[in-house]
Design a protein around this motif. Structure first.
Motif, PDB file in Angstrom:
ATOM      1  N   LEU A  26      -2.443  23.573  11.863  1.00 58.27           N
ATOM      2  CA  LEU A  26      -1.857  24.782  11.125  1.00 58.27           C
ATOM      3  C   LEU A  26      -3.006  25.084   9.828  1.00 58.27           C
ATOM      4  N   ALA A  27      -3.823  24.404   9.572  1.00 53.79           N
ATOM      5  CA  ALA A  27      -4.897  24.587   8.674  1.00 53.79           C
ATOM      6  C   ALA A  27      -6.226  25.069   8.936  1.00 53.79           C
ATOM      7  N   ASP A  28      -6.998  25.682   8.121  1.00 57.20           N
ATOM      8  CA  ASP A  28      -8.358  25.965   8.192  1.00 57.20           C
ATOM      9  C   ASP A  28      -9.118  25.122   7.629  1.00 57.20           C
ATOM     10  N   LEU A  29      -9.782  24.471   8.616  1.00 58.71           N
ATOM     11  CA  LEU A  29     -10.487  23.160   8.252  1.00 58.71           C
ATOM     12  C   LEU A  29     -12.012  23.308   7.982  1.00 58.71           C
ATOM     13  N   LYS A  30     -12.582  24.698   7.768  1.00 57.84           N
ATOM     14  CA  LYS A  30     -13.824  24.813   7.434  1.00 57.84           C
ATOM     15  C   LYS A  30     -14.407  24.165   6.326  1.00 57.84           C
ATOM     16  N   GLU A  31     -13.472  23.970   5.472  1.00 55.69           N
ATOM     17  CA  GLU A  31     -13.961  23.232   4.307  1.00 55.69           C
ATOM     18  C   GLU A  31     -13.580  22.084   4.092  1.00 55.69           C
ATOM     19  N   GLN A  32     -13.335  21.140   5.157  1.00 59.98           N
ATOM     20  CA  GLN A  32     -12.898  19.975   5.279  1.00 59.98           C
ATOM     21  C   GLN A  32     -13.601  18.936   4.410  1.00 59.98           C
ATOM     22  N   GLN A  33     -14.952  19.160   4.614  1.00 62.88           N
ATOM     23  CA  GLN A  33     -15.813  18.065   3.692  1.00 62.88           C
ATOM     24  C   GLN A  33     -15.763  18.263   2.216  1.00 62.88           C
ATOM     25  N   LYS A  34     -15.634  19.614   1.920  1.00 63.82           N
ATOM     26  CA  LYS A  34     -15.370  20.061   0.560  1.00 63.82           C
ATOM     27  C   LYS A  34     -14.094  19.614   0.000  1.00 63.82           C
ATOM     28  N   ILE A  35     -13.153  19.457   0.871  1.00 59.67           N
ATOM     29  CA  ILE A  35     -11.840  19.179   0.290  1.00 59.67           C
ATOM     30  C   ILE A  35     -11.662  17.411   0.164  1.00 59.67           C
ATOM     31  N   ILE A  36     -12.591  16.704   0.876  1.00 62.41           N
ATOM     32  CA  ILE A  36     -12.720  15.186   0.826  1.00 62.41           C
ATOM     33  C   ILE A  36     -13.501  15.160  -0.403  1.00 62.41           C
ATOM     34  N   GLN A  37     -14.667  15.825  -0.732  1.00 62.00           N
ATOM     35  CA  GLN A  37     -15.451  15.640  -1.809  1.00 62.00           C
ATOM     36  C   GLN A  37     -14.618  15.893  -3.075  1.00 62.00           C
ATOM     37  N   CYS A  96       0.879  -1.062  -0.081  1.00 63.89           N
ATOM     38  CA  CYS A  96      -0.080   0.074   0.145  1.00 63.89           C
ATOM     39  C   CYS A  96       0.759   1.172  -0.141  1.00 63.89           C
ATOM     40  N   ILE A  97       0.459   2.366  -0.620  1.00 63.16           N
ATOM     41  CA  ILE A  97       0.945   3.573  -0.551  1.00 63.16           C
ATOM     42  C   ILE A  97       0.323   4.293   0.389  1.00 63.16           C
ATOM     43  N   ILE A  98       0.932   5.174   1.203  1.00 62.16           N
ATOM     44  CA  ILE A  98       0.617   6.419   1.821  1.00 62.16           C
ATOM     45  C   ILE A  98       1.151   7.614   1.565  1.00 62.16           C
ATOM     46  N   GLU A  99       0.222   8.572   0.960  1.00 59.51           N
ATOM     47  CA  GLU A  99       0.977   9.831   0.484  1.00 59.51           C
ATOM     48  C   GLU A  99       0.516  10.865   1.631  1.00 59.51           C
ATOM     49  N   VAL A 100       1.543  11.538   2.165  1.00 61.07           N
ATOM     50  CA  VAL A 100       1.613  12.395   3.051  1.00 61.07           C
ATOM     51  C   VAL A 100       1.803  14.053   2.281  1.00 61.07           C
ATOM     52  N   HIS A 101       0.827  14.879   2.755  1.00 62.42           N
ATOM     53  CA  HIS A 101       0.841  16.119   2.218  1.00 62.42           C
ATOM     54  C   HIS A 101       0.290  17.010   3.200  1.00 62.42           C
ATOM     55  N   ASP A 102       0.674  18.193   3.050  1.00 63.80           N
ATOM     56  CA  ASP A 102       0.512  19.603   3.829  1.00 63.80           C
ATOM     57  C   ASP A 102      -1.137  19.965   3.764  1.00 63.80           C
ATOM     58  N   ALA A 103      -1.895  19.925   4.892  1.00 61.41           N
ATOM     59  CA  ALA A 103      -3.221  20.205   4.895  1.00 61.41           C
ATOM     60  C   ALA A 103      -3.245  21.829   4.346  1.00 61.41           C
ATOM     61  N   ARG A 104      -2.238  22.696   4.735  1.00 57.12           N
ATOM     62  CA  ARG A 104      -2.609  23.983   4.396  1.00 57.12           C
ATOM     63  C   ARG A 104      -2.751  24.240   2.919  1.00 57.12           C
ATOM     64  N   ILE A 105      -1.985  23.479   2.214  1.00 50.86           N
ATOM     65  CA  ILE A 105      -2.234  23.376   0.634  1.00 50.86           C
ATOM     66  C   ILE A 105      -2.636  21.986  -0.042  1.00 50.86           C
ATOM     67  N   SER A 106      -3.856  21.600   0.405  1.00 45.11           N
ATOM     68  CA  SER A 106      -4.456  20.418   0.168  1.00 45.11           C
ATOM     69  C   SER A 106      -4.491  20.130  -1.434  1.00 45.11           C
ATOM     70  N   PHE A 107      -4.771  21.254  -2.186  1.00 46.51           N
ATOM     71  CA  PHE A 107      -5.148  21.079  -3.683  1.00 46.51           C
ATOM     72  C   PHE A 107      -3.892  21.460  -4.607  1.00 46.51           C
ATOM     73  N   GLY A 115     -13.908  13.126  -6.169  1.00 46.96           N
ATOM     74  CA  GLY A 115     -14.160  13.385  -7.495  1.00 46.96           C
ATOM     75  C   GLY A 115     -13.091  12.896  -8.578  1.00 46.96           C
ATOM     76  N   GLU A 116     -11.859  13.136  -7.785  1.00 47.11           N
ATOM     77  CA  GLU A 116     -10.678  12.716  -8.560  1.00 47.11           C
ATOM     78  C   GLU A 116     -10.468  11.190  -8.454  1.00 47.11           C
ATOM     79  N   GLY A 117     -11.297  10.388  -7.772  1.00 47.34           N
ATOM     80  CA  GLY A 117     -11.176   8.880  -7.689  1.00 47.34           C
ATOM     81  C   GLY A 117     -10.148   8.581  -6.273  1.00 47.34           C
ATOM     82  N   GLN A 130       1.584   9.396  -8.955  1.00 48.63           N
ATOM     83  CA  GLN A 130       0.408   8.583  -9.501  1.00 48.63           C
ATOM     84  C   GLN A 130       0.900   8.001 -10.779  1.00 48.63           C
ATOM     85  N   GLU A 131       1.846   8.403 -11.628  1.00 47.40           N
ATOM     86  CA  GLU A 131       2.181   7.716 -12.775  1.00 47.40           C
ATOM     87  C   GLU A 131       3.199   6.646 -12.653  1.00 47.40           C
ATOM     88  N   THR A 132       4.070   6.764 -11.682  1.00 45.13           N
ATOM     89  CA  THR A 132       5.335   5.966 -11.702  1.00 45.13           C
ATOM     90  C   THR A 132       5.128   4.933 -10.480  1.00 45.13           C
TER      91      THR A 132
END
Length: 309
Positions: A87-98, A51-62, A102-104, A70-72
Motif C-alpha cells: 500500500l506504500a510508495d516504495l520509490k524512496e525505500q533506500q532513503k527510508i532505510i538510510q 529480541c523485539i520486533i517492532e511493526v509499523h505501517d510502511a505508508r507512514i514510516s517516519f 542514521g538513527e542507529g 525505546q525508553e521502556t
C-alpha cells in the motif's frame, strides 16, 4: 489513464489548496486503560524476551512510532518491520532505510503479510540478532522468545499468522481486524518456527499518550491506527482529498465517476453519496421540492477505507 489524470491535473491545479488548515484543530488523546496496562505488562515480560520486533505501517514510516517503546523496553535486539508495503510508495525505500540507519536502527525490513512477501527473511534476521547479542540469564534456553510491538492496527497479529504459515504450515493463531484495538492483552507465547524453535508474544497496540502533531494524527487515522471519530470523519476525508490532489493521485475521479477533480470536500462527498446511493431525502418546509443529501456517515465506518481509489 495517465493522459486523463494529466488533463484533470492541469485543469484543477490552479484551484487546489496550497496548505491544509491545522489551526484550531486538536487530536483527542487515545490512551485507554488496556494500552497503559499493556505497556506495563510488556515491561514485566522483558526478562523472558530475546529480541523485539517492532511493526509499523510502511505508508507512514517516519511518523507515529511510539517513542515510549525505546525508553521502556530496554536494550534488547531490535528489528523494525515496515508492513503493508503493498500500500506504500516504495520509490524512496533506500532513503527510508538510510534514515533509520542514521538513527542507529540498522535492521529494517519491508513486508506484506497478506501475501507473505519478505516474511521468510525475518527468522534468519532474528536468529542472527539474538546470536550476536548477550542473552543474560536466558543463555541456557534453546528456544527464542520474541516480543512483537507497535502502534495499533499495523499488522502485528498478521505478522505472527504469516510466520506460522511460512514455517509451520498452520493457520491463524491470533485475531486480526481492520480497526485498532483487536489485541487488548499480552498473550501467551505463540510458536512460529520449529528450527530454530521460536515463540512470539503478541501485544496490544500502544500509542504515545500524546500524539506529536495534528498532522501526524491525521496520517495515523488515515492508516486506521487512530479511530476516525477522534479526528473527525469529515476532517479526515478532507485531509485525504487535499493529499490526493496535492500529489496528483486522481484515481478517485474515475473510481467514483466524478468527471473532474475537486478540492471542496462537501461537493465531493455529495457526489460520492449520490454515486453510491447513500443519500437521504429531505423535504423543506419552506419550499415543496425534495432534495437529496448525504447521510451523516456517508463514507461508512472508515473514511480511509471509503476513500481508497
Amino acid at each position: 489513464m495517465r493522459l486523463i489524470a494529466r488533463a484533470l491535473c492541469g485543469a484543477a491545479r490552479a484551484a487546489w489548496r496550497e496548505s491544509f488548515p491545522l489551526d484550531g484543530r486538536d487530536v483527542a488523546r487515545w490512551f485507554p486503560g488496556h494500552m497503559a496496562k499493556g505497556l506495563k505488562k510488556m515491561q514485566s515480560s522483558l526478562k523472558l524476551v530475546d529480541c523485539i520486533i517492532e511493526v509499523h505501517d510502511a505508508r507512514i514510516s517516519f511518523g507515529g512510532r511510539n517513542p515510549l517503546f525505546q525508553e521502556t523496553l530496554g536494550l534488547k535486539p531490535h528489528l523494525l518491520v515496515l508492513n503493508k508495503m503493498d500500500l506504500a510508495d516504495l520509490k524512496e525505500q533506500q532513503k527510508i532505510i538510510q534514515h533509520f540507519e542514521g538513527e542507529g536502527l540498522k535492521n529494517v525490513i519491508f513486508t506484506n503479510c497478506v501475501k507473505d512477501e519478505n516474511i521468510k527473511q525475518i527468522v534468519p534476521m532474528v536468529t542472527e540478532l539474538v546470536g550476536s547479542s548477550y542473552r543474560y540469564h536466558r543463555g541456557e534456553n534453546l528456544e527464542y522468545c520474541i516480543m512483537v510491538i507497535g502502534v495499533p492496527n499495523v499488522g502485528k497479529s498478521s505478522l505472527i499468522n504469516s510466520l506460522r504459515r511460512q514455517h509451520l504450515r498452520k493457520g491463524k493463531a491470533t485475531r486480526v481486524g481492520g480497526e485498532p484495538g483487536i489485541t487488548r492483552a499480552v498473550m501467551s507465547r505463540i510458536q512460529v518456527c520449529e528450527r530454530p524453535l521460536m515463540f512470539l508474544l503478541d501485544t496490544p497496540g500502544v500509542l504515545a499518550p500524546r500524539i506529536q502533531s495534528v498532522e501526524t494524527g491525521l496520517k495515523l487515522a488515515l492508516c486506521g491506527t487512530v479511530l476516525d471519530h477522534l479526528v473527525g470523519e469529515e476532517t479526515l476525508a478532507d485531509y485525504l482529498l487535499y493529499t490526493l490532489n496535492r500529489r496528483q493521485l486522481l484515481g478517485y475521479v474515475q473510481h467514483y465517476g466524478l468527471g473532474e477533480a475537486c478540492d471542496d470536500i462537501a461537493s465531493v462527498l455529495k457526489r460520492v453519496a449520490v454515486k453510491l446511493r447513500k443519500t437521504q431525502k429531505v423535504t423543506s418546509t419552506l419550499s415543496s421540492p425534495t432534495t437529496l443529501r448525504p447521510p451523516e456517515t456517508s463514507c461508512g465506518p472508515s473514511a480511509a477505507g471509503c476513500w481508497a481509489p
